[in-house]
Write a protein that holds these residues in place. Structure first.
Motif, PDB file in Angstrom:
ATOM      1  N   ALA A  62       0.846  -1.211   0.000  1.00 24.91           N
ATOM      2  CA  ALA A  62       0.000   0.000   0.000  1.00 24.91           C
ATOM      3  C   ALA A  62       0.873   1.250   0.000  1.00 24.91           C
ATOM      4  O   ALA A  62       0.554   2.244  -0.669  1.00 24.91           O
ATOM      5  N   ARG A 109       0.614   9.153  -5.439  1.00 23.25           N
ATOM      6  CA  ARG A 109       0.300  10.447  -4.819  1.00 23.25           C
ATOM      7  C   ARG A 109       1.508  11.083  -4.117  1.00 23.25           C
ATOM      8  O   ARG A 109       1.386  12.140  -3.506  1.00 23.25           O
ATOM      9  N   ALA A 140       0.790   4.109  -2.913  1.00 27.10           N
ATOM     10  CA  ALA A 140       0.426   5.495  -2.575  1.00 27.10           C
ATOM     11  C   ALA A 140       1.541   6.464  -2.978  1.00 27.10           C
ATOM     12  O   ALA A 140       1.278   7.523  -3.549  1.00 27.10           O
ATOM     13  N   PHE A 182       2.407   8.465   1.615  1.00 23.04           N
ATOM     14  CA  PHE A 182       1.581   7.393   2.165  1.00 23.04           C
ATOM     15  C   PHE A 182       1.045   7.854   3.519  1.00 23.04           C
ATOM     16  O   PHE A 182       1.818   8.108   4.440  1.00 23.04           O
ATOM     17  N   THR A 240      -2.871  16.512   5.146  1.00 19.03           N
ATOM     18  CA  THR A 240      -3.520  15.868   3.992  1.00 19.03           C
ATOM     19  C   THR A 240      -4.043  16.881   2.975  1.00 19.03           C
ATOM     20  O   THR A 240      -4.379  16.499   1.852  1.00 19.03           O
ATOM     21  N   ARG A 244      -8.897   4.721   1.861  1.00 20.20           N
ATOM     22  CA  ARG A 244      -8.722   3.932   0.645  1.00 20.20           C
ATOM     23  C   ARG A 244      -8.657   2.445   1.001  1.00 20.20           C
ATOM     24  O   ARG A 244      -9.028   1.590   0.205  1.00 20.20           O
ATOM     25  N   ASP A 260      -4.655   6.659   3.248  1.00 21.45           N
ATOM     26  CA  ASP A 260      -4.376   5.530   2.360  1.00 21.45           C
ATOM     27  C   ASP A 260      -4.652   4.190   3.045  1.00 21.45           C
ATOM     28  O   ASP A 260      -5.153   3.256   2.424  1.00 21.45           O
TER      29      ASP A 260
END
Ligand code: 6PG
Length: 258
Positions: A32, A40, A36, A43, A133, A198, A145
């Motif tokens: 993950a 993006r 992320a 994480f 964020t 997510r 995430d």
């Protein structure tokens, strides 16, 4: 009878023991994190409290596949105890993960629940979540995430305890919450924030949780009595990693492919 929400049901993975739960969870967190960061650039991870994740954090500290310079660490809840108290969720994570990795303090966003003015601590934590964020304060919760959770034998998760006001919070991201069973208060993320994640990963091990796991996952819908039934991700995935002892009362469980 409360209507049963029509979200995707969680994937339940039955694993051999607590060590396999931790090992599989470490691999899931690493995957993950990579996804992320690739998509993006960062994480956003919320850590669980309690004792069950201790083994996971020890494995993560030795996990080569995570670029920790891109990880923002949050907590799902915190007890109002000093940082060096054995009940401190931050204290446990510091000993097992933060200190071994020497993580950059600016990326570690802990809940200052030792302060005692928990309503203010909760508001400040929402502001910190918004700052890191980029979510709009007072707006929809940020999409973390990955949120790590555990459950208690009483069916609570994070510090969302049965029959408490925090369960019906639909706007706030973080609140001060009553813990009637322990006559104390804590700070916890809300289901409003959890449902935006997510991905959510629930870790459960030990025979003492078997009856609760079966009730939560296969019993009648009763989220006031069993808050863990509300663990859903509206536009994300929910996985439960449960060891054989904790899964022993489940009618059906999928065994995670090797
Ligand atoms: C906490 C946790 C809580 C925990 C369960 C299970 O701060 O207590 O967030 O929700 O996950 O109580 O705790 P154990 O892992 O110690 O059984």
């Amino acid at each position: 009878m409360q209507p049963v929400p029509v979200h995707a049901s969680p994937s339940v993975h039955r694993l051999h023991d607590a060590d396999e739960v931790a090992r599989s969870a470490a691999a899931t967190v690493a995957a993950a994190a990579r996804e992320a960061v690739a998509e993006r650039g960062a994480f956003m991870l919320a850590l669980a409290g309690g004792d069950t994740p201790r083994r996971l954090y020890e494995k993560l500290a030795a996990e080569p596949g995570i670029d920790w310079s891109r990880v923002e660490l949050f907590w799902g809840d915190e007890r109002s105890v000093p940082l060096d108290h054995p009940e401190s969720n931050f204290g446990m994570a510091r000993a097992t993960l933060l200190a071994p990795l020497g993580l950059e303090p600016s990326r570690v966003h802990r809940i200052e629940a030792e302060r005692g003015d928990l309503a203010a601590v909760a508001s400040e934590y929402e502001a910190e979540l918004a700052r890191v964020t980029g979510a709009r304060p007072g707006g929809p919760p940020p999409r973390l995430d990955l949120v790590l959770l555990g459950i208690g034998a009483d069916g609570h998760t994070a510090s969302l305890f049965p029959y408490t006001a925090a369960l019906s919070e639909s706007q706030r991201w973080v609140v001060a919450a009553d813990v009637p069973r322990l006559s104390t208060r804590r700070v916890t993320i809300t289901f409003a924030l959890i449902e935006r994640a997510r991905a959510v990963l629930v870790l459960v091990s030990g025979a003492s949780k078997a009856a609760t796991v079966a009730e939560v996952l296969e019993g009648p819908w009763d989220p006031e009595r069993l808050p863990a039934q509300r663990i859903r991700a509206r536009a994300g995935r929910v996985d439960w990693f449960v060891d054989a002892a904790a899964a022993s009362r489940l009618r059906a469980a999928e065994r995670r492919p090797k």
